[in-house]
Design a protein around this motif. Sequence first.
Motif, PDB file in Angstrom:
ATOM      1  N   ILE A 159     -14.486   7.195  25.292  1.00  0.00           N
ATOM      2  CA  ILE A 159     -15.677   6.597  24.697  1.00  0.00           C
ATOM      3  C   ILE A 159     -15.447   6.273  23.224  1.00  0.00           C
ATOM      4  O   ILE A 159     -15.887   5.236  22.719  1.00  0.00           O
ATOM      5  CB  ILE A 159     -16.881   7.569  24.825  1.00  0.00           C
ATOM      6  N   TYR A 160     -14.737   7.150  22.535  1.00  0.00           N
ATOM      7  CA  TYR A 160     -14.551   7.007  21.093  1.00  0.00           C
ATOM      8  C   TYR A 160     -13.708   5.786  20.740  1.00  0.00           C
ATOM      9  O   TYR A 160     -13.953   5.137  19.716  1.00  0.00           O
ATOM     10  CB  TYR A 160     -13.902   8.278  20.549  1.00  0.00           C
ATOM     11  N   VAL A 161     -12.735   5.459  21.580  1.00  0.00           N
ATOM     12  CA  VAL A 161     -11.806   4.369  21.281  1.00  0.00           C
ATOM     13  C   VAL A 161     -12.521   3.034  21.051  1.00  0.00           C
ATOM     14  O   VAL A 161     -12.346   2.402  20.009  1.00  0.00           O
ATOM     15  CB  VAL A 161     -10.733   4.245  22.388  1.00  0.00           C
ATOM     16  N   PRO A 162     -13.330   2.532  22.007  1.00  0.00           N
ATOM     17  CA  PRO A 162     -14.006   1.259  21.737  1.00  0.00           C
ATOM     18  C   PRO A 162     -15.064   1.378  20.647  1.00  0.00           C
ATOM     19  O   PRO A 162     -15.384   0.390  19.985  1.00  0.00           O
ATOM     20  CB  PRO A 162     -14.652   0.901  23.080  1.00  0.00           C
ATOM     21  N   ALA A 163     -15.582   2.588  20.463  1.00  0.00           N
ATOM     22  CA  ALA A 163     -16.604   2.762  19.423  1.00  0.00           C
ATOM     23  C   ALA A 163     -16.019   2.504  18.031  1.00  0.00           C
ATOM     24  O   ALA A 163     -16.653   1.854  17.201  1.00  0.00           O
ATOM     25  CB  ALA A 163     -17.203   4.156  19.512  1.00  0.00           C
ATOM     26  N   ILE A 164     -14.799   3.012  17.776  1.00  0.00           N
ATOM     27  CA  ILE A 164     -14.211   2.779  16.457  1.00  0.00           C
ATOM     28  C   ILE A 164     -13.844   1.306  16.286  1.00  0.00           C
ATOM     29  O   ILE A 164     -13.931   0.761  15.186  1.00  0.00           O
ATOM     30  CB  ILE A 164     -12.975   3.672  16.209  1.00  0.00           C
ATOM     31  N   ALA A 165     -13.467   0.649  17.388  1.00  0.00           N
ATOM     32  CA  ALA A 165     -13.158  -0.784  17.311  1.00  0.00           C
ATOM     33  C   ALA A 165     -14.419  -1.586  17.027  1.00  0.00           C
ATOM     34  O   ALA A 165     -14.421  -2.505  16.191  1.00  0.00           O
ATOM     35  CB  ALA A 165     -12.513  -1.246  18.617  1.00  0.00           C
ATOM     36  N   PHE A 166     -15.503  -1.248  17.729  1.00  0.00           N
ATOM     37  CA  PHE A 166     -16.757  -1.974  17.545  1.00  0.00           C
ATOM     38  C   PHE A 166     -17.315  -1.730  16.148  1.00  0.00           C
ATOM     39  O   PHE A 166     -17.838  -2.638  15.498  1.00  0.00           O
ATOM     40  CB  PHE A 166     -17.768  -1.537  18.606  1.00  0.00           C
ATOM     41  N   THR A 170     -18.518  -4.550  13.077  1.00  0.00           N
ATOM     42  CA  THR A 170     -19.967  -4.647  12.912  1.00  0.00           C
ATOM     43  C   THR A 170     -20.374  -3.731  11.769  1.00  0.00           C
ATOM     44  O   THR A 170     -19.564  -3.006  11.209  1.00  0.00           O
ATOM     45  CB  THR A 170     -20.710  -4.199  14.194  1.00  0.00           C
ATOM     46  N   LYS A 171     -21.634  -3.777  11.435  1.00  0.00           N
ATOM     47  CA  LYS A 171     -22.143  -2.898  10.380  1.00  0.00           C
ATOM     48  C   LYS A 171     -22.740  -1.619  10.970  1.00  0.00           C
ATOM     49  O   LYS A 171     -23.397  -0.858  10.265  1.00  0.00           O
ATOM     50  CB  LYS A 171     -23.196  -3.640   9.554  1.00  0.00           C
ATOM     51  N   LEU A 172     -22.502  -1.401  12.266  1.00  0.00           N
ATOM     52  CA  LEU A 172     -23.037  -0.220  12.938  1.00  0.00           C
ATOM     53  C   LEU A 172     -22.033   0.916  12.870  1.00  0.00           C
ATOM     54  O   LEU A 172     -20.823   0.689  12.842  1.00  0.00           O
ATOM     55  CB  LEU A 172     -23.364  -0.542  14.400  1.00  0.00           C
ATOM     56  N   SER A 173     -22.516   2.133  12.872  1.00  0.00           N
ATOM     57  CA  SER A 173     -21.633   3.290  12.835  1.00  0.00           C
ATOM     58  C   SER A 173     -21.239   3.691  14.258  1.00  0.00           C
ATOM     59  O   SER A 173     -21.897   3.328  15.237  1.00  0.00           O
ATOM     60  CB  SER A 173     -22.328   4.471  12.153  1.00  0.00           C
ATOM     61  N   VAL A 174     -20.166   4.449  14.341  1.00  0.00           N
ATOM     62  CA  VAL A 174     -19.704   4.951  15.635  1.00  0.00           C
ATOM     63  C   VAL A 174     -20.806   5.754  16.321  1.00  0.00           C
ATOM     64  O   VAL A 174     -20.995   5.684  17.536  1.00  0.00           O
ATOM     65  CB  VAL A 174     -18.448   5.831  15.443  1.00  0.00           C
ATOM     66  N   ILE A 177     -23.236   3.375  18.031  1.00  0.00           N
ATOM     67  CA  ILE A 177     -22.688   2.566  19.130  1.00  0.00           C
ATOM     68  C   ILE A 177     -22.466   3.408  20.380  1.00  0.00           C
ATOM     69  O   ILE A 177     -22.784   2.999  21.505  1.00  0.00           O
ATOM     70  CB  ILE A 177     -21.351   1.928  18.692  1.00  0.00           C
ATOM     71  N   THR A 178     -21.927   4.600  20.191  1.00  0.00           N
ATOM     72  CA  THR A 178     -21.541   5.448  21.320  1.00  0.00           C
ATOM     73  C   THR A 178     -22.670   5.690  22.317  1.00  0.00           C
ATOM     74  O   THR A 178     -22.485   5.472  23.524  1.00  0.00           O
ATOM     75  CB  THR A 178     -20.995   6.792  20.809  1.00  0.00           C
ATOM     76  N   PRO A 179     -23.856   6.116  21.875  1.00  0.00           N
ATOM     77  CA  PRO A 179     -24.928   6.366  22.860  1.00  0.00           C
ATOM     78  C   PRO A 179     -25.339   5.124  23.636  1.00  0.00           C
ATOM     79  O   PRO A 179     -25.596   5.204  24.839  1.00  0.00           O
ATOM     80  CB  PRO A 179     -26.089   6.882  21.988  1.00  0.00           C
ATOM     81  N   VAL A 180     -25.378   3.955  22.980  1.00  0.00           N
ATOM     82  CA  VAL A 180     -25.807   2.728  23.657  1.00  0.00           C
ATOM     83  C   VAL A 180     -24.851   2.368  24.787  1.00  0.00           C
ATOM     84  O   VAL A 180     -25.262   2.101  25.924  1.00  0.00           O
ATOM     85  CB  VAL A 180     -25.902   1.557  22.649  1.00  0.00           C
ATOM     86  N   VAL A 181     -23.566   2.349  24.477  1.00  0.00           N
ATOM     87  CA  VAL A 181     -22.561   1.998  25.481  1.00  0.00           C
ATOM     88  C   VAL A 181     -22.585   2.999  26.638  1.00  0.00           C
ATOM     89  O   VAL A 181     -22.509   2.628  27.815  1.00  0.00           O
ATOM     90  CB  VAL A 181     -21.157   1.956  24.834  1.00  0.00           C
TER      91      VAL A 181
END
Length: 567
Positions: A159-166, A170-174, A177-181
């Motif tokens: 889960i963490y891998v795409p979160a750091i990429a996203f 973007t201006k969003l924090s990890v 992003i993580t909970p939404v995905v």
Amino acid sequence: MENPFTTPGVQFNQTENLNHFVFGWFDYVFFNLLLLVSILIGVYFGFFSKQDSTTEYLLGGKRMGFFPVAMSIIASHISGITLLGIPAEVFHHGTQYAACIITATLTAVITSYIFLPVFFKLQLTSTFEYLEVRFARPVRILSSVLFTISLFMYLPIVIYVPAIAFAQVTKLSVHMITPVVCIVCIIYTSIGGLKAVVWTDTIQFSVTVGGLVTILVLGVLSVGSIEEVWRISGEGGRLIFFNMDPSLLSRNTFWGTTVGMTATWLGHLAIHPGAVQRFLSVPREIDAKHGIVITAIGMIIVKLISVFTGLIMFAKYHDCDPFLTKAISRTDQTLPYYVMDVAGHLPGLPGLFLAGLVSAALATMSAGLNTVSGTIYEDFISPWVPERSRKEATAANIMKAIVLITGAISVGLVFLVERLGPVFQLALSMRGVTDGPLLGLFVLGMLVPWANTKGVLFGSGVGLISMFWLVGGAHWYTMHGKMKFDSLPTSIDGCPYPLNETLTTATPTPVWIEAAEEPMALFQISFMHYTLIGSTIVVIAGIIGSYIFGVDLESVDPDHITPIMKR
């Protein structure tokens, strides 16, 4: 001052330490569209397809085709760890991982002729049920606990891998992003069951490969040609295919990638409940074998594309490493940085690629959640459910609830992952603790007819204690900066803009912090060998234990032994 890595139409955020290329609205459209399609598939199979039994929920009614099943297995195996971790691995350590061609071939052959015939003949809902009928219930419970622990160590990394990429684009924090995905993945997995998982995996995998190939082509064009990529990589010492160093201490050798990683892949495919669950969802054994062949071919293609992407990244940044220039804060962010660099001027393409990256994570997470729900229900909850309440529809609903709970726990554990090291090394080493002993249990069951329950439990105990000590010690030294693997040099000499004078001009070679505190040799063993070591310890200790406690071959059912050992 304008950063030379920016391209027309791409904004560059210089207000933070970690520089950002920023998504455009086209990118957000593609990204959100994929998440919406995933949810709609789950809703369709959840409300318009039969899902009222464990067979339907876990095995898709045994009416799945081998091609979508193979695509699903590939998608769940090709996580963001592959897409981000392998290019970064090649960038810093060379192309030895390309030997995965041999790894995939060996894994397919061993799975098809040793493990699959037994599982298909017995037609068990859970692979761990095999260990109960072969040995006893305590062995099954032990394996289920190991698998659940393994999943909870692995999913947060996925889960963490795409979160750091996203977060990088973007201006969003990890943490936002993580909970939404994860919520998207939890919804379609819990509602739709295996059918939703397989079909979303197939669609997501197509998006992932499409994005990979497109970025690959653009990268080659940005460097000049394939010949130029190959030339720069060769001069930079990245073309390493036959590092025949026999030492277990070398980080990545031919033997580590072929022999060591074969054991790892067997743990992920041959005995993994998620993979076996999909192989059993097809009508015939020959269909399952066809699926294994397609799985092996697909994994080879994607892995080699990832390796070549790493070479392209090195060719582009060999003399201006974005990690050394502080443009990125982790080496795992090199690929998203490169994607925005070469494709940021094409509206929607970065969004498509990142959607593919997130898709890979969703596929792995959905497969894991679907599998662990069945494992937890069958092994820990079902025996406590009153007989009158143990209806198929009730079981399916309980498993959906388990998906929600385990998904939420995985989201919470993500916040621990960001404190640890590179995702490729982290993923392999963390799972080595449990995957090695798990593989050893199944090897003892299918390949060692004289293995018995007491001997197997003894072997498991020895293996688990050994691996906790080995991996735990290695991680302790790594986290305290006392142990690092060497990385190949990069430079910032070719950067076309002034840099902070404190930046070094080459990647420093990692060294031991204090010679007096150098870890013992066992803790320096490469993480590529952990699964092999763990399984070997369990098998050897299990055989010794079985002889100590007494061998009784007459009580062994031939159906529980792989065909090549029956004679």
